[in-house]
Design a protein around this motif. Structure first.
Motif, PDB file in Angstrom:
ATOM      1  N   ILE A   1      47.995  31.171  41.863  1.00 38.63           N
ATOM      2  CA  ILE A   1      48.199  31.830  43.150  1.00 38.63           C
ATOM      3  C   ILE A   1      48.672  33.261  42.887  1.00 38.63           C
ATOM      4  O   ILE A   1      49.572  33.483  42.068  1.00 38.63           O
ATOM      5  CB  ILE A   1      49.234  31.084  44.006  1.00 38.63           C
ATOM      6  N   ILE A   2      48.076  34.206  43.570  1.00 38.00           N
ATOM      7  CA  ILE A   2      48.435  35.616  43.416  1.00 38.00           C
ATOM      8  C   ILE A   2      49.102  36.121  44.690  1.00 38.00           C
ATOM      9  O   ILE A   2      48.549  35.984  45.783  1.00 38.00           O
ATOM     10  CB  ILE A   2      47.196  36.485  43.131  1.00 38.00           C
ATOM     11  N   MET A   3      50.312  36.660  44.548  1.00 37.44           N
ATOM     12  CA  MET A   3      50.959  37.384  45.640  1.00 37.44           C
ATOM     13  C   MET A   3      50.649  38.867  45.404  1.00 37.44           C
ATOM     14  O   MET A   3      51.198  39.485  44.497  1.00 37.44           O
ATOM     15  CB  MET A   3      52.465  37.127  45.625  1.00 37.44           C
ATOM     16  N   GLN A   4      49.748  39.404  46.194  1.00 32.67           N
ATOM     17  CA  GLN A   4      49.228  40.747  45.933  1.00 32.67           C
ATOM     18  C   GLN A   4      49.826  41.777  46.881  1.00 32.67           C
ATOM     19  O   GLN A   4      49.800  41.617  48.105  1.00 32.67           O
ATOM     20  CB  GLN A   4      47.700  40.748  46.067  1.00 32.67           C
ATOM     21  N   HIS A   5      50.364  42.839  46.296  1.00 34.76           N
ATOM     22  CA  HIS A   5      50.877  43.932  47.111  1.00 34.76           C
ATOM     23  C   HIS A   5      49.703  44.608  47.817  1.00 34.76           C
ATOM     24  O   HIS A   5      48.627  44.789  47.228  1.00 34.76           O
ATOM     25  CB  HIS A   5      51.620  44.945  46.233  1.00 34.76           C
ATOM     26  N   PRO A   6      49.872  44.997  49.083  1.00 33.02           N
ATOM     27  CA  PRO A   6      48.769  45.618  49.838  1.00 33.02           C
ATOM     28  C   PRO A   6      48.140  46.821  49.147  1.00 33.02           C
ATOM     29  O   PRO A   6      46.932  47.052  49.269  1.00 33.02           O
ATOM     30  CB  PRO A   6      49.431  46.017  51.162  1.00 33.02           C
TER      31      PRO A   6
ATOM     32  N   TYR B   1      47.218  35.789  48.270  1.00 33.97           N
ATOM     33  CA  TYR B   1      47.961  36.069  49.488  1.00 33.97           C
ATOM     34  C   TYR B   1      48.418  37.520  49.417  1.00 33.97           C
ATOM     35  O   TYR B   1      49.069  37.924  48.449  1.00 33.97           O
ATOM     36  CB  TYR B   1      49.172  35.153  49.613  1.00 33.97           C
ATOM     37  N   VAL B   2      48.082  38.296  50.437  1.00 32.30           N
ATOM     38  CA  VAL B   2      48.414  39.721  50.443  1.00 32.30           C
ATOM     39  C   VAL B   2      49.614  39.973  51.355  1.00 32.30           C
ATOM     40  O   VAL B   2      49.671  39.466  52.481  1.00 32.30           O
ATOM     41  CB  VAL B   2      47.219  40.562  50.918  1.00 32.30           C
TER      42      VAL B   2
ATOM     43  N   GLN C   1      30.659  42.188  44.122  1.00 36.10           N
ATOM     44  CA  GLN C   1      31.255  43.188  45.003  1.00 36.10           C
ATOM     45  C   GLN C   1      31.538  44.527  44.316  1.00 36.10           C
ATOM     46  O   GLN C   1      32.248  45.368  44.851  1.00 36.10           O
ATOM     47  CB  GLN C   1      32.546  42.657  45.637  1.00 36.10           C
ATOM     48  N   TYR C   2      30.965  44.719  43.135  1.00 34.91           N
ATOM     49  CA  TYR C   2      31.050  46.010  42.473  1.00 34.91           C
ATOM     50  C   TYR C   2      29.807  46.829  42.824  1.00 34.91           C
ATOM     51  O   TYR C   2      28.776  46.259  43.207  1.00 34.91           O
ATOM     52  CB  TYR C   2      31.152  45.838  40.954  1.00 34.91           C
ATOM     53  N   PRO C   3      29.873  48.160  42.684  1.00 36.16           N
ATOM     54  CA  PRO C   3      28.666  48.956  42.912  1.00 36.16           C
ATOM     55  C   PRO C   3      27.519  48.445  42.039  1.00 36.16           C
ATOM     56  O   PRO C   3      27.756  47.952  40.929  1.00 36.16           O
ATOM     57  CB  PRO C   3      29.092  50.377  42.497  1.00 36.16           C
ATOM     58  N   GLN C   4      26.302  48.546  42.539  1.00 37.60           N
ATOM     59  CA  GLN C   4      25.149  48.048  41.787  1.00 37.60           C
ATOM     60  C   GLN C   4      25.102  48.634  40.380  1.00 37.60           C
ATOM     61  O   GLN C   4      24.729  47.944  39.428  1.00 37.60           O
ATOM     62  CB  GLN C   4      23.856  48.389  42.535  1.00 37.60           C
TER      63      GLN C   4
ATOM     64  N   GLY D   1      42.774  47.526  47.413  1.00 40.89           N
ATOM     65  CA  GLY D   1      41.628  48.422  47.275  1.00 40.89           C
ATOM     66  C   GLY D   1      41.624  49.241  46.005  1.00 40.89           C
ATOM     67  O   GLY D   1      40.780  50.131  45.844  1.00 40.89           O
ATOM     68  N   HIS D   2      42.523  48.931  45.078  1.00 39.44           N
ATOM     69  CA  HIS D   2      42.601  49.711  43.837  1.00 39.44           C
ATOM     70  C   HIS D   2      41.383  49.416  42.965  1.00 39.44           C
ATOM     71  O   HIS D   2      41.090  48.263  42.654  1.00 39.44           O
ATOM     72  CB  HIS D   2      43.881  49.361  43.079  1.00 39.44           C
TER      73      HIS D   2
END
Length: 203
Positions: free
Chosen positions: A31-36, A59-60, A10-13, A40-41
């Motif tokens: 398990i990752i609790m990810q801040h919204p 989990y976002v 999912q990275y640029p080619q 997209g960072h």
């Protein structure tokens, strides 16, 4: 012109890191609790962790309502659950005997956002917390942190995993991490690269 992305990493080619991806499995679940804001960072490391360790659950959200499903999942477990976050009550991960079947939960966000998420999710206090005792500085030189003891989420997950499950091979986790950091550094103009103190990078 839109950028073309690799369907696997999912990275640029132009920044594909598939050559460095060698997925592993572990007895310990992460398990990752990810801040919204982190989703997209461009420099977020959770995506890299997921590539190396596909069983990682993400989990976002930010509030307790956002993590209702996660709360239910953890409450139903009969395995040890640990929150990886340093505080006055946390225990060093190296001192825990988890029988290689633990669940570790990490909060993915800046220190301020992670603290805010803890305040909004008091149910996390039901579980013991862990901290890391790392002598080495973070190798995530392309993303600046205000605290000297800061680690990327990938680094914190890998080091905690190594403490709880010594037989686990965490090299593949750092392989994808190093590949991404090397690419980011090599793509920078020399003058910009110097700002990131790239001589600290050991990959």
């Amino acid at each position: 012109m839109s950028r073309s992305y690799c369907i696997n990493c999912q990275y640029p080619q132009s920044a594909c890191i598939c050559h460095a991806v060698k997925p592993i499995t572990t007895a310990t679940d992460i398990i990752i609790m990810q801040h919204p804001f982190e989703v997209g960072h461009a420099k977020n490391t959770v995506k890299l962790l997921k590539l190396a360790l596909p069983q990682t659950q993400i989990y976002v959200g930010e509030t307790a309502d956002d993590f209702a499903e996660l709360q239910g999942y953890l409450a139903a477990q009969n395995r040890p659950v640990y929150i990886v976050y340093p505080n006055e009550h946390s225990q060093a991960a190296s001192q825990v005997e988890a029988d290689n079947k633990a669940i570790i939960v990490l909060i993915d966000g800046t220190w301020r956002k992670a603290y805010r998420m803890l305040q909004l999710n008091p149910w996390l206090l039901n579980y013991p917390s862990l901290h890391l005792e790392c002598d080495d500085e973070s190798q995530y030189v392309i993303r600046k942190a205000k605290r000297s003891d800061s680690l990327s989420t990938l680094e914190a997950a890998a080091y905690t995993l190594a403490s709880l499950e010594p037989s686990a091979d965490i090299a593949p986790i750092f392989a994808v991490f190093n590949a991404m950091v090397h690419h980011k550094l090599s793509a920078m103009p020399a003058a910009v690269r110097q700002r990131y103190d790239s001589d600290k990078f050991k990959g």
